[in-house]
Design a protein around this motif. Structure first.
Motif, PDB file in Angstrom:
ATOM      1  N   UNK A  15       0.815  -1.213   0.000  1.00  0.00           N
ATOM      2  CA  UNK A  15       0.000   0.000   0.000  1.00  0.00           C
ATOM      3  C   UNK A  15       0.845   1.257   0.000  1.00  0.00           C
ATOM      4  N   UNK A  16       1.918   1.252   0.802  1.00  0.00           N
ATOM      5  CA  UNK A  16       2.817   2.401   0.824  1.00  0.00           C
ATOM      6  C   UNK A  16       3.485   2.625  -0.521  1.00  0.00           C
ATOM      7  N   UNK A  17       3.880   1.517  -1.173  1.00  0.00           N
ATOM      8  CA  UNK A  17       4.506   1.625  -2.487  1.00  0.00           C
ATOM      9  C   UNK A  17       3.548   2.186  -3.531  1.00  0.00           C
ATOM     10  N   UNK A  18       2.298   1.741  -3.482  1.00  0.00           N
ATOM     11  CA  UNK A  18       1.287   2.246  -4.418  1.00  0.00           C
ATOM     12  C   UNK A  18       1.047   3.739  -4.178  1.00  0.00           C
ATOM     13  N   UNK A  19       0.933   4.117  -2.900  1.00  0.00           N
ATOM     14  CA  UNK A  19       0.748   5.530  -2.565  1.00  0.00           C
ATOM     15  C   UNK A  19       1.915   6.368  -3.062  1.00  0.00           C
ATOM     16  N   UNK A  20       3.118   5.877  -2.865  1.00  0.00           N
ATOM     17  CA  UNK A  20       4.341   6.547  -3.319  1.00  0.00           C
ATOM     18  C   UNK A  20       4.253   6.849  -4.811  1.00  0.00           C
ATOM     19  N   UNK A  21       3.939   5.835  -5.621  1.00  0.00           N
ATOM     20  CA  UNK A  21       3.945   5.991  -7.077  1.00  0.00           C
ATOM     21  C   UNK A  21       2.887   6.997  -7.534  1.00  0.00           C
ATOM     22  N   UNK A  22       1.687   6.912  -6.974  1.00  0.00           N
ATOM     23  CA  UNK A  22       0.640   7.853  -7.375  1.00  0.00           C
ATOM     24  C   UNK A  22       0.989   9.286  -6.968  1.00  0.00           C
ATOM     25  N   UNK A  23       1.523   9.452  -5.759  1.00  0.00           N
ATOM     26  CA  UNK A  23       1.865  10.803  -5.302  1.00  0.00           C
ATOM     27  C   UNK A  23       2.985  11.408  -6.137  1.00  0.00           C
ATOM     28  N   UNK A  24       3.986  10.604  -6.495  1.00  0.00           N
ATOM     29  CA  UNK A  24       5.086  11.094  -7.342  1.00  0.00           C
ATOM     30  C   UNK A  24       4.554  11.593  -8.683  1.00  0.00           C
ATOM     31  N   UNK A  25       3.505  10.953  -9.175  1.00  0.00           N
ATOM     32  CA  UNK A  25       2.955  11.313 -10.483  1.00  0.00           C
ATOM     33  C   UNK A  25       1.831  12.350 -10.392  1.00  0.00           C
ATOM     34  N   UNK A  26       1.728  13.034  -9.269  1.00  0.00           N
ATOM     35  CA  UNK A  26       0.854  14.199  -9.185  1.00  0.00           C
ATOM     36  C   UNK A  26      -0.535  13.975  -8.645  1.00  0.00           C
ATOM     37  N   UNK A  27      -0.838  12.766  -8.172  1.00  0.00           N
ATOM     38  CA  UNK A  27      -2.170  12.493  -7.637  1.00  0.00           C
ATOM     39  C   UNK A  27      -2.231  12.829  -6.148  1.00  0.00           C
ATOM     40  N   UNK A  28      -3.388  13.248  -5.693  1.00  0.00           N
ATOM     41  CA  UNK A  28      -3.633  13.450  -4.272  1.00  0.00           C
ATOM     42  C   UNK A  28      -3.993  12.104  -3.650  1.00  0.00           C
ATOM     43  N   UNK A  29      -3.251  11.696  -2.611  1.00  0.00           N
ATOM     44  CA  UNK A  29      -3.385  10.344  -2.071  1.00  0.00           C
ATOM     45  C   UNK A  29      -3.702  10.385  -0.575  1.00  0.00           C
ATOM     46  N   UNK A  30      -4.764   9.696  -0.187  1.00  0.00           N
ATOM     47  CA  UNK A  30      -5.080   9.487   1.227  1.00  0.00           C
ATOM     48  C   UNK A  30      -4.715   8.045   1.564  1.00  0.00           C
TER      49      UNK A  30
END
Length: 283
Positions: A15-30
């Motif tokens: 889950x942390x890895x998925x959050x990392x990738x989305x946030x790096x690519x500009x998505x807002x992540x909760x």
């Protein structure tokens, strides 16, 4: 469908890895976990990973700072209410995942897509506990998520073409290659990988060779970047056992029977790298 807000359930390694990738690519992540400390730990692991990328020159400090600002750790599931996509990365327990999907179905808006990062469990069965089976799909990321380019995209029986197309485009937007597979136990990746790992464990169980020898043979003889037993430790032996049990139950074929040594290690709490001991010892 335009997606900009992502909810992640489970702040562990996946889950942390998925959050990392989305946030790096500009998505807002909760990033949600069952208590605030677990969610904070997941956020801290992402921060440490970003720091390493900056030190290696793969990411600027400004980009790392912006990534962290896009991340919101929480222990309040209600904070995922406004997400356009929620990705569940909870432990591989079907009852747990079904409870989460039923709760998310009540919590989220009707257009929210619900995805599971399950490595082997049936997407169709998870979709059946919701009123939006057409908006339920599997997104099986590989570990470590920031490095591995593959996402298996698994359609349940009712998954719509629109949902599938949105998820494939989204995977591409975060630099991943989306490969479609059908909803069968283990999909493709673990249906092939886990029996190999299980057979490697049998060779140790039967005294054919030591773990180091098994891994060395597969690395030097088969050109695998990591031996199967080292990989099992990295994945987590409890996860390996859960997947083998899913394959065994789903196909009813004795070739998927988990090795007794794998069961013994899990019962002993020797789960691999995350507990400091598996087929190898970790400091």
């Amino acid at each position: 469908m335009n997606i900009s807000r992502i909810g992640i359930i489970g702040a562990g390694q996946m889950g942390g890895g998925i959050a990392h990738v989305f946030a790096v690519h500009g998505f807002s992540v909760t990033l949600y976990d069952i208590n605030v400390q677990l969610a904070a730990n997941g956020n801290a692991a992402i921060q440490a990973s970003l720091k390493r990328l900056v030190e290696k020159g793969r990411l600027t400090e400004e980009a790392a700072d912006l990534t962290l600002k896009r991340l919101s750790p929480t222990d309040d599931l209600g904070q995922l209410r406004d997400a356009e996509l929620v990705i569940e990365a909870a432990p591989e327990q079907l009852d747990l995942k079904k409870r989460l999907f039923a709760e998310l179905d009540q919590l989220c808006g009707p257009h929210t897509i619900l995805a599971t990062n399950t490595s082997s469990l049936p997407v169709t069965e998870l979709a059946a506990v919701t009123s939006r089976a057409h908006r339920v799909i599997g997104m099986h990321f590989m570990n470590p998520v920031p490095v591995m380019p593959l996402v298996e995209v698994i359609r349940g029986l009712a998954t719509s073409d629109e949902t599938f197309d949105v998820i494939v485009a989204l995977a591409q937007a975060i630099g991943k290659t989306a490969v479609p597979v059908r909803d069968y136990p283990g999909f493709v990746s673990n249906r092939v990988l886990m029996p190999m790992i299980n057979e490697a464990i049998y060779t140790v169980y039967e005294g054919v060779a030591a773990p180091e020898a098994v891994d060395q043979i597969m690395q030097l003889g088969m050109n695998h970047p990591m031996g199967p037993l080292k990989l099992a430790d990295f994945i987590g032996l409890d996860t390996c056992l859960a997947i083998m049990e899913t394959l065994h139950e789903g196909f009813g074929d004795s070739k998927y029977r988990p090795c007794p040594l794998l069961r013994s290690y899990v019962q002993a709490g020797w789960l691999g790298k995350k507990t400091g001991r598996g087929f190898y010892t970790y400091s």
